[in-house]
Design an enzyme around this catalytic site. Structure first.
Site, mmCIF file in Angstrom:
data_model
loop_
_atom_site.group_PDB
_atom_site.id
_atom_site.type_symbol
_atom_site.label_atom_id
_atom_site.label_comp_id
_atom_site.label_asym_id
_atom_site.label_seq_id
_atom_site.Cartn_x
_atom_site.Cartn_y
_atom_site.Cartn_z
ATOM 1 N N GLN A 1 0.827 -1.203 0.000
ATOM 2 C CA GLN A 1 0.000 0.000 0.000
ATOM 3 C C GLN A 1 0.866 1.261 0.000
ATOM 4 O O GLN A 1 0.348 2.363 -0.116
ATOM 5 C CB GLN A 1 -0.908 0.008 1.240
ATOM 6 C CG GLN A 1 -1.833 -1.193 1.304
ATOM 7 C CD GLN A 1 -2.660 -1.266 2.577
ATOM 8 O OE1 GLN A 1 -2.862 -2.337 3.102
ATOM 9 N NE2 GLN A 1 -3.153 -0.133 3.088
ATOM 10 N N ARG B 1 -8.748 -1.646 8.196
ATOM 11 C CA ARG B 1 -9.644 -0.580 7.752
ATOM 12 C C ARG B 1 -9.989 0.418 8.850
ATOM 13 O O ARG B 1 -11.136 0.782 9.051
ATOM 14 C CB ARG B 1 -10.927 -1.211 7.198
ATOM 15 C CG ARG B 1 -11.641 -0.313 6.221
ATOM 16 C CD ARG B 1 -12.753 -1.041 5.526
ATOM 17 N NE ARG B 1 -13.367 -0.173 4.562
ATOM 18 C CZ ARG B 1 -13.902 -0.598 3.425
ATOM 19 N NH1 ARG B 1 -13.897 -1.868 3.113
ATOM 20 N NH2 ARG B 1 -14.458 0.239 2.598
ATOM 21 N N CYS B 2 -8.972 0.829 9.578
ATOM 22 C CA CYS B 2 -9.210 1.783 10.658
ATOM 23 C C CYS B 2 -8.018 2.686 10.759
ATOM 24 O O CYS B 2 -6.889 2.260 10.660
ATOM 25 C CB CYS B 2 -9.404 1.040 11.962
ATOM 26 S SG CYS B 2 -8.821 1.922 13.397
ATOM 27 N N GLU C 1 -12.678 4.357 6.157
ATOM 28 C CA GLU C 1 -12.644 3.601 7.397
ATOM 29 C C GLU C 1 -13.753 3.955 8.382
ATOM 30 O O GLU C 1 -14.006 3.188 9.315
ATOM 31 C CB GLU C 1 -11.278 3.799 8.039
ATOM 32 C CG GLU C 1 -10.210 3.321 7.100
ATOM 33 C CD GLU C 1 -8.831 3.834 7.450
ATOM 34 O OE1 GLU C 1 -7.867 3.149 7.168
ATOM 35 O OE2 GLU C 1 -8.738 4.925 8.020
#
Lengths: 167, 793
Positions: free
Chosen positions: B223, B373-374, B744
């Site tokens: 990423q 996803r946070c 998120e």
């Protein structure tokens, strides 16, 4: 020890020498270089490798290449024709039913068989129908919508709106 | 409806443009890392430890090497010769690439087998014989701090315990004073369990070292390609692999969610082997390896407290955290924030006292501490504050919606200084909650709840979560990873015919950057978004940036795109003035053209202007039409949301069903409503996942009990409800396009809404709290404890 087999994939015959233990998904991806069929797990749980064998959806990680000898195999690469995209491809695109795209080929192949057996599925039937395919990105809402849209399209019905209801 | 400044043809902000990237994905033409095939490529598989903690007495590779096609077996001792057996983590801790003497967690990499095919590499892996001497692992993070606990990181000089760091924020004394004098105090111990991002594509790479050129091309699932290039240079610079000789290519990525931020040992081994053999090395982990060894998320044990008045005014919060980091601190957090942005946990409420502290410990579990996803530990914080808010409402006898309305920070009070040091940029919390309540029919549900309790077959629960997120890391003065400031970048090149290519330091993993970045540039320059090609993920061509995670792409790189485009618009204005033979002051802009004020027929389109930049630009002006911008945000952005979950609990079987879920998100100005909504759908499913299904479970001996997709329960379409979504818009005042980031928010906001709903359903039976994941069996046991089944026997 290898075995000579011929796989008919998307209408084209491919002859190859494979070990009897080779999984069909590897034969498709590596021997035939059709990399649209993906691998997402090692327990036949995720469905990323779903293809059609003689019209039935199958997880190609649970089938040996030698078992597919003489069968008609369909993968995502064979969906679009000279006339254009397959309705399921259109449905997924217009309804934003994919994010990263990794589960998409398997999800679409599964949906094709689902709609063939049940051209007018309810939302619940769609949800159960794709429950062997995992998607980590979309939350499934738009995949359900895409399959509903494709159902209408394939039967020439009025098409549901593809605008997001996000007010 | 969102008002758009541009026409549908231009497709700037606010248009639900269909995605440009879809074409290749729906036709099986994506290019993921396992699709990369290079001539002479060898395959790598990894021998992993069956023990959580053991001495390695011997590694016998002879049987593996005897298999025709097995080329090499690489151990830690081999890497040690080149000083490549250790690597830094993103938190400046250290991690073994391959062990030389001790394994520290189950599934840890022990040796690598290189072979001419995937199957032969696996054969070789099975044939490597490792002789272990197992030791008793430390699995309980609380016991890790016992005086007699074995010191796990004896490799660290002078280390005498398993404590990693202590962190605190807020005013301890002031908070204590409020607590000591408060009418009401609620307190709850809770565990936010260890979970796994489980993107459908696992991690992997193809490392290709060219000996002649001394150049490495690394195709990998990352990423953050630019940051990874720097890390590789730091790890391998001493063997001559310096940063200009490294090209990281992050091709299409099959989901990231934070799990593809770290550097995993497999990548480094593949590089080392390619460096030594000169052959390209492919390593693709399987799902079980991915779940068992790659970075986990969460694993915070929180003691949460809230103090307030008896009429329901929140006055203070206090959180104490014990963070289980496993074998090393490999969190993906900014350097100065060992607990990430956990201090956002004061929530959406107006009060002035809070104190938070955290301690991290080593255990014999895999390392990690990534997002799932946070945005940097915000999920843990939001879970704590939103559970406590509900418990407080229950204690003072107030409706939880009413209590929230009475405690919200008011929209006119922004920017708002939080007691833990944040400056919330903007928000309208009242409007969001009201919209969610109207959408779900809140008051009617409360009536139905009473009816259903009387009937007794199913219990209805309504749960609310009104969260504040903090994303867009971040201002360079505070945010860095390994010292590199967390700005991000955009470079726009407009070709003579008015079509453009733009490149970014971020990397989409499904977020739709190829569409949304093009829309931002279309908004600013009036060039149709279809004519703007977006590229990311190749460090040789894209400008440097810190990558895509923590909902930072729109707040940072999206802002960079707007700023770079504005530089070009300034240049366009000069050229237009030259072409129209007027002064710049006489010109006005509308998307796609400059025209003379009062004489709109005298105009030059952006395409004409760009062409002139190459053919007829004013004397003294540089030719061409390109701009680059590195955007350093002045503040973070603070998206928010109001979520309401309606859950039904079967009174006999304890089966739990989410009947409805309404999510109202405020992510500021919206670039593409369709994509924002899609992000919310996906995030909500990754919210129900830890709330009801997912947890990585270990036994006392350190064995993972659910390390495959057979038993790690990723929700299917059946478990996921039909999400109902909507939005409010409070633009980020400091952001060039007023956007805040959204990826998120739903994962952060959904779990407490779901748990609050389930607790609410059974609150009348004496249940005050439920630990996640709330399974029917867990609920059954809790109901047993309060004697529910006896009463009903």
């Amino acid at each position: 020890m290898t075995k000579k087999i011929t796989l008919k994939i998307n209408g084209t015959e491919h002859t190859m020498e494979v070990e009897p233990r080779m999984l069909l998904v590897h034969a498709i991806r590596e021997n035939v270089s059709l990399t649209g069929t993906h691998i997402g797990c090692d327990t036949s749980s995720c469905g990323a490798c779903t293809i059609l064998i003689d019209g039935k959806s199958a997880k190609s990680c649970t089938v040996l290449a030698v078992q597919a000898q003489g069968k008609e195999i369909a993968t995502v690469e064979g969906l679009a024709t000279a006339e254009g995209l397959h309705p399921i491809q259109e449905g997924f695109h217009l309804n934003h039913a994919l994010h990263c795209g990794f589960c998409t080929p398997g999800m679409m192949m599964r949906a094709i068989e689902l709609l063939e057996k049940n051209p007018n599925p309810t939302e619940e039937e769609i949800r159960w129908g794709i429950s062997g395919n995992l998607c980590r990105c979309t939350g499934y809402n738009n995949i359900v919508k895409a399959i509903e849209w494709t159902s209408a399209k394939m039967q020439g019905k009025d098409l549901p709106s593809t605008e997001p209801e996000f007010v | 409806m969102i008002k758009c400044k541009t026409s549908k043809e231009i497709g700037g902000m606010g248009h639900s443009k269909k995605r440009k990237e879809d074409a290749r994905f729906i036709q099986g033409k994506g290019n993921y890392v396992d699709d990369v095939k290079l001539p002479g490529m060898l395959y790598m598989d990894i021998v992993r430890s069956p023990y959580a903690y053991a001495k390695i007495k011997n590694i016998d590779a002879s049987a593996a090497l005897a298999i025709p096609g097995v080329v090499a077996v690489v151990t830690g001792k081999d890497l040690e010769k080149y000083g490549l057996h250790w690597m830094p983590t993103l938190m400046s801790d250290t991690q073994m690439v391959l062990p030389t003497d001790t394994v520290m967690y189950q599934a840890q990499e022990v040796a690598a087998v290189i072979a001419t095919s995937r199957y032969l590499a696996r054969d070789g892996k099975e044939a490597v014989m490792v002789d272990y001497e197992p030791m008793t692992p430390v699995m309980d993070p609380f016991k890790a701090l016992d005086e007699d606990a074995p010191v796990l990181r004896s490799d660290q000089e002078g280390k005498s315990d398993n404590h990693i760091w202590h962190w605190e924020v807020g005013d301890k004394e002031k908070t204590e004073n409020v607590f000591n004098n408060a009418d009401v105090v609620v307190k709850q111990q809770m565990h936010i369990p260890r979970i796994h991002v489980a993107s459908i594509e696992t991690c992997g790479c193809v490392a290709s070292y060219n000996k002649v050129e001394n150049h490495l091309t690394m195709y990998m699932t990352t990423q953050a390609p630019h940051a990874i290039r720097t890390v590789i240079a730091l790890v391998a610079g001493h063997v001559g692999l310096t940063e200009e000789k490294i090209r990281v290519i992050s091709p299409d990525i099959g989901g990231g969610f934070g799990g593809k931020v770290p550097v995993y040992p497999g990548y480094v081994i593949a590089i080392a082997v390619s460096f030594l053999t000169g052959a390209p090395i492919k390593w693709i982990e399987d799902r079980s390896e991915n779940l068992q060894a790659d970075s986990f998320a969460r694993d915070y044990h929180i003691t949460a407290e809230m103090a307030g008045t008896k009429d329901g005014k929140i006055q203070a919060t206090r959180f104490k955290v014990l963070a289980d980091h496993g074998y090393t601190d490999a969190s993906a957090n900014p350097s100065k924030f060992p607990t990430g942005l956990f201090s956002i946990g004061t929530g959406s409420y107006d009060y002035g006292a809070s104190y938070m502290e955290a301690d991290a410990v080593y255990t014999n579990k895999p390392p990690g501490g990534v997002a799932y996803r946070c945005s940097f530990r915000v999920t843990e914080a939001v879970h704590a504050i939103e559970r406590m808010t509900d418990m407080f409402a229950k204690k003072v006898g107030k409706d939880p919606a009413q209590l929230r309305m009475e405690n919200f920070i008011k929209k006119e009070d922004f920017p708002w200084a939080s007691p833990t040091g944040w400056s919330y940029d903007s928000g309208d919390y009242h409007a969001g909650l009201q919209k969610a309540m109207d959408a779900i029919g809140y008051h009617d549900l409360r009536k139905e709840q009473i009816e259903m309790r009387k009937e007794g077959k199913k219990f209805l629960g309504i749960g609310i979560s009104t969260f504040t997120e903090v994303v867009g890391a971040g201002p360079a003065k505070d945010f860095d990873i390994l010292g590199i400031k967390m700005f991000d970048s955009a470079e726009i090149r407009v070709h003579p015919t008015g079509k453009a290519i733009a490149r970014f330091g971020t990397k989409s993993q499904g977020q739709g950057h190829e569409t949304t970045y093009a829309q931002i540039i279309a908004e600013e320059l009036g060039i149709p978004m279809e004519n703007i090609q977006i590229e990311e993920g190749d460090t040789d061509t894209a400008p440097y940036g810190l990558g895509t995670y923590a909902s930072r792409s729109t707040p940072t790189a999206g802002a960079a795109a707007a700023m770079a485009a504005r530089k070009l618009r300034d240049k366009a204005k000069k050229i237009a003035a030259h072409l129209l033979e007027v002064s710049e002051q006489d010109l006005e802009w509308e998307p796609g053209k400059f025209f003379v004020k009062g004489a709109p027929e005298k105009a030059k389109t952006i395409q004409e202007i760009v062409f002139a930049a190459y053919t007829n630009h004013p004397e003294g002006m540089e030719g061409g039409f390109e701009a680059t911008h590195y955007y350093d945000p002045p503040n973070l952005t603070f998206p928010s949301g109001a979520y309401i979950c309606v859950a039904e609990v079967d009174a006999e079987t304890c089966d739990i069903k989410v009947r409805r879920f309404v999510a109202i998100d405020d992510c500021g100005n919206i670039i593409n409503p369709m994509i924002v909504q899609g992000q919310v759908h996906g995030g909500l499913t990754q919210g129900i996942a830890p709330a009801m299904y997912e947890e990585l479970i270990y036994d006392e001996s350190g064995n993972i009990l659910n390390g495959t997709f057979m038993d790690y329960l990723v929700p299917t379409a059946v478990e996921s409800p039909n999400w109902e979504t909507g939005h409010t818009v409070t633009p980020a005042p400091h952001h060039p396009i007023g956007a805040k980031g959204v990826g998120e928010s739903p994962t952060v906001g959904a779990p407490p809404a779901i748990v609050n709903a389930i607790v609410d359903a059974v609150a009348h039976l004496g249940i005050k709290h439920l630990e996640i994941p709330v399974t029917p069996f867990k609920l059954f046991k809790e109901l047993q404890k309060v004697g529910y089944f006896k009463k009903n026997a």
